[in-house]
Enzyme design. Structure first.
Site, PDB file in Angstrom:
ATOM      1  N   GLY A  35      15.258  23.796  34.537  1.00  0.00           N
ATOM      2  CA  GLY A  35      16.187  23.681  33.402  1.00  0.00           C
ATOM      3  C   GLY A  35      16.182  25.052  32.414  1.00  0.00           C
TER       4      GLY A  35
ATOM      5  N   ARG B 101       5.241  17.323  36.253  1.00  0.00           N
ATOM      6  CA  ARG B 101       4.128  17.138  35.321  1.00  0.00           C
ATOM      7  C   ARG B 101       3.879  15.522  35.664  1.00  0.00           C
ATOM      8  NH1 ARG B 101       3.921  21.747  32.236  1.00  0.00           N
ATOM      9  NH2 ARG B 101       5.738  22.719  31.927  1.00  0.00           N
TER      10      ARG B 101
ATOM     11  N   SER C 279      15.522  21.603  20.317  1.00  0.00           N
ATOM     12  CA  SER C 279      15.340  22.334  21.762  1.00  0.00           C
ATOM     13  C   SER C 279      15.295  23.813  21.503  1.00  0.00           C
ATOM     14  CB  SER C 279      16.716  21.967  22.633  1.00  0.00           C
ATOM     15  OG  SER C 279      16.613  22.540  23.773  1.00  0.00           O
TER      16      SER C 279
ATOM     17  N   ASP D 237       6.277  18.721  26.622  1.00  0.00           N
ATOM     18  CA  ASP D 237       6.020  18.504  27.906  1.00  0.00           C
ATOM     19  C   ASP D 237       4.659  18.001  28.206  1.00  0.00           C
ATOM     20  OD1 ASP D 237       8.068  19.883  28.950  1.00  0.00           O
ATOM     21  OD2 ASP D 237       7.257  21.742  28.420  1.00  0.00           O
TER      22      ASP D 237
ATOM     23  N   LYS E 143      14.464  15.398  30.503  1.00  0.00           N
ATOM     24  CA  LYS E 143      13.792  16.493  31.207  1.00  0.00           C
ATOM     25  C   LYS E 143      13.805  16.536  32.991  1.00  0.00           C
ATOM     26  CE  LYS E 143      11.353  18.295  27.973  1.00  0.00           C
ATOM     27  NZ  LYS E 143      11.524  19.807  27.953  1.00  0.00           N
TER      28      LYS E 143
ATOM     29  N   ARG F 274      11.817  11.217  31.853  1.00  0.00           N
ATOM     30  CA  ARG F 274      10.105  11.262  31.626  1.00  0.00           C
ATOM     31  C   ARG F 274       9.559  10.352  31.051  1.00  0.00           C
ATOM     32  NH1 ARG F 274       8.334  17.341  30.827  1.00  0.00           N
ATOM     33  NH2 ARG F 274       8.768  17.581  32.912  1.00  0.00           N
TER      34      ARG F 274
ATOM     35  N   ARG G 194      11.131  34.381  29.965  1.00  0.00           N
ATOM     36  CA  ARG G 194      11.833  35.117  29.025  1.00  0.00           C
ATOM     37  C   ARG G 194      11.585  36.607  29.225  1.00  0.00           C
ATOM     38  NH1 ARG G 194      11.261  30.332  26.938  1.00  0.00           N
ATOM     39  NH2 ARG G 194      12.580  29.468  25.316  1.00  0.00           N
TER      40      ARG G 194
ATOM     41  N   LYS H 247       4.748  29.393  31.573  1.00  0.00           N
ATOM     42  CA  LYS H 247       6.396  29.350  32.037  1.00  0.00           C
ATOM     43  C   LYS H 247       7.394  29.937  31.220  1.00  0.00           C
ATOM     44  CE  LYS H 247       8.324  25.568  33.566  1.00  0.00           C
ATOM     45  NZ  LYS H 247       8.640  24.188  34.305  1.00  0.00           N
ATOM     46  N   SER H 248       7.403  29.449  30.114  1.00  0.00           N
ATOM     47  CA  SER H 248       8.256  29.921  28.917  1.00  0.00           C
ATOM     48  C   SER H 248       8.488  31.398  28.695  1.00  0.00           C
ATOM     49  CB  SER H 248       8.030  28.884  27.668  1.00  0.00           C
ATOM     50  OG  SER H 248       8.231  27.718  27.812  1.00  0.00           O
TER      51      SER H 248
END
Length: 449
Positions: free
Chosen positions: A104, A405, A177, A330, A357, A361, A36, A31-32
């Site tokens: 996010g 998650r 972060s 995560d 999160k 979370r 990008r 996903k990251s």
């Protein structure tokens, strides 16, 4: 006391399968990296082809936002995505509000792009995203000269009046972060001069890798304490480059832990990203005694990749150091589930970032465990889980709070526990892991949503 659920909620009762999990699978793209890839391709000159893109709701929101800003994006029949970039500094003002859904990552990274372009925009999201803090991004990005207006606490909806002549940034990270770091680097792309990020605790470096991939002038220096100094020269000419997205290690975590906990299981997960700033869970599980082997290691699209072979294992409790948290932030909910079945005590240290999160979370993970008979407590920012046998676990309800998650962690708990586990809603798992239930069923999970 009842709790409100979306009208389209899909509850799921999860029972232990009648046989071991087995098979060979490939989980969706990272996903990251997918976020990008779309953003950098949208800022580049020329046409970028992307293979393996995660086609979950979060990433599709990024695609829609980049289209609204002038990039041409299409999906071809073979699952390949093609992006013709608008060009750095040449984005157009969106005609409508940018709805980032539950993502996010998309919202924070896009804020960096918008801050250093001379256009006005407004971002919003779903109920969960509108509760999540954006001040941590707004603060450093304001140094460009962009003007931000938000709800109390820096929450969405967020209005951004970007600068056509942005100032470069020099930011010392106050929180570990990757999203904040990436937002600063994305803002620095369209600012003249040098943007500098000081990172005392290293976080995932997909942005740095991809910036270089598209031709940016970026350097990274390390210090003796493990920190990183990142320097980016502003206003490069980004040139389209094809991207191959590896399978997401955060998504691989769920079938991996399920295979560890369901007796007799053996599962191979193909082409998983092995970026060393993302593999804290694999390190931790090995310390706990997991039979986890990495096969066929190679480099794809500038990222290390390998196949994970996992066999059911008897786990033992360990101490997970705080400095490992950024490399597995995560994965703590599903690690906590694994710890509930391990022998002895597992202490997970430095989990303050889990409070901001998709849900709080940390407290939600504690509630998941407690509802299903696990012994768990929180001391400061540490979560401590004392393992119990499978027969003592399960029988409760997992309240997912629109957090994908947590939903998948609840499914893993139900597959391994001695009593069925009710998950209140699995509909939004598709935001990060489309096809999760069918994939688990292909391994023999026997789920029926």
């Amino acid at each position: 006391m009842t709790h409100a659920l979306p009208a389209d909620a899909r509850p799921l009762l999860v029972r232990a399968p009648g046989a071991p999990l087995s098979g060979r699978i490939r989980v969706p793209g990272d996903k990251s990296i997918s976020h990008r890839a779309l953003m950098f391709a949208g800022l580049a000159w020329g046409e970028t082809r992307i293979d393996g893109l995660l086609e979950g709701e979060d990433v599709l929101r990024t695609a829609a936002a980049m289209r609204a800003l002038g990039a041409e994006i299409r999906r071809e029949g073979d699952g390949r995505w093609v992006v013709r970039g608008a060009g750095l500094g040449r984005l157009r003002e969106p005609e409508d509000v940018l709805d980032m859904g539950n993502s996010g990552t998309a919202a924070r990274l896009l804020a960096g792009i918008l801050a250093s372009h001379g256009l006005h925009s407004v971002m919003t999201g779903d109920a969960s995203l509108r509760r999540r803090p954006m001040a941590r991004v707004i603060g450093p990005l304001a140094g460009t000269g962009a003007v931000f207006a938000s709800r109390e606490g820096g929450r969405l909806p967020l209005s951004i009046s970007g600068r056509a002549d942005p100032a470069p940034l020099h930011v010392r990270m106050q929180v570990a972060s990757a999203q904040v770091k990436s937002a600063v680097l994305l803002a620095g792309l369209n600012a003249p001069g040098e943007t500098v990020v000081e990172e005392p605790v290293p976080t995932r470096d997909h942005s740095e890798n991809m910036l270089r991939h598209f031709g940016a002038d970026l350097s990274v220096e390390t210090d003796g304490a493990g920190g990183r100094l990142i320097r980016l020269q502003g206003r490069p000419t980004l040139i389209a480059r094809d991207v191959s997205v590896p399978s997401d290690p955060s998504s691989a975590a769920f079938p991996l832990v399920a295979a560890l906990l369901v007796p007799g299981s053996e599962v191979l997960i193909e082409a998983v990203g092995l970026n060393p700033l993302r593999t804290g869970l694999f390190t931790t599980l090995r310390e706990m005694g997991a039979a986890l082997a990495i096969e066929n290691e190679r480099i794809e699209g500038g990222e290390p990749v390998g196949d994970l072979l996992v066999r059911a294992s008897a786990l033992r409790g360990v101490v997970v150091p705080a400095q490992r948290a950024p490399s597995m932030i995560d994965e703590y909910p599903v690690l906590a589930v694994a710890a509930a079945f391990a022998e002895g005590e597992t202490r997970m240290c430095g989990l303050d970032e889990l409070r901001v999160k998709e849900s709080d979370r940390l407290s939600a993970t504690v509630a998941l465990l407690q509802a299903n008979g696990a012994q768990v407590r929180v001391e400061g920012d540490d979560m401590i889980v004392v393992g119990r046998g499978a027969s003592a676990l399960g029988g409760g309800e997992v309240r997912t709070q629109m957090d994908h998650r947590l939903a998948m962690s609840g499914v893993v708990m139900g597959l391994a526990a001695g009593r069925p586990v009710a998950v209140d809603d699995v509909a939004f798992i598709d935001t990060s892991f489309p096809g999760f239930v069918p994939l688990m069923n292909a391994l023999g999970a026997g789920l029926s949503a």
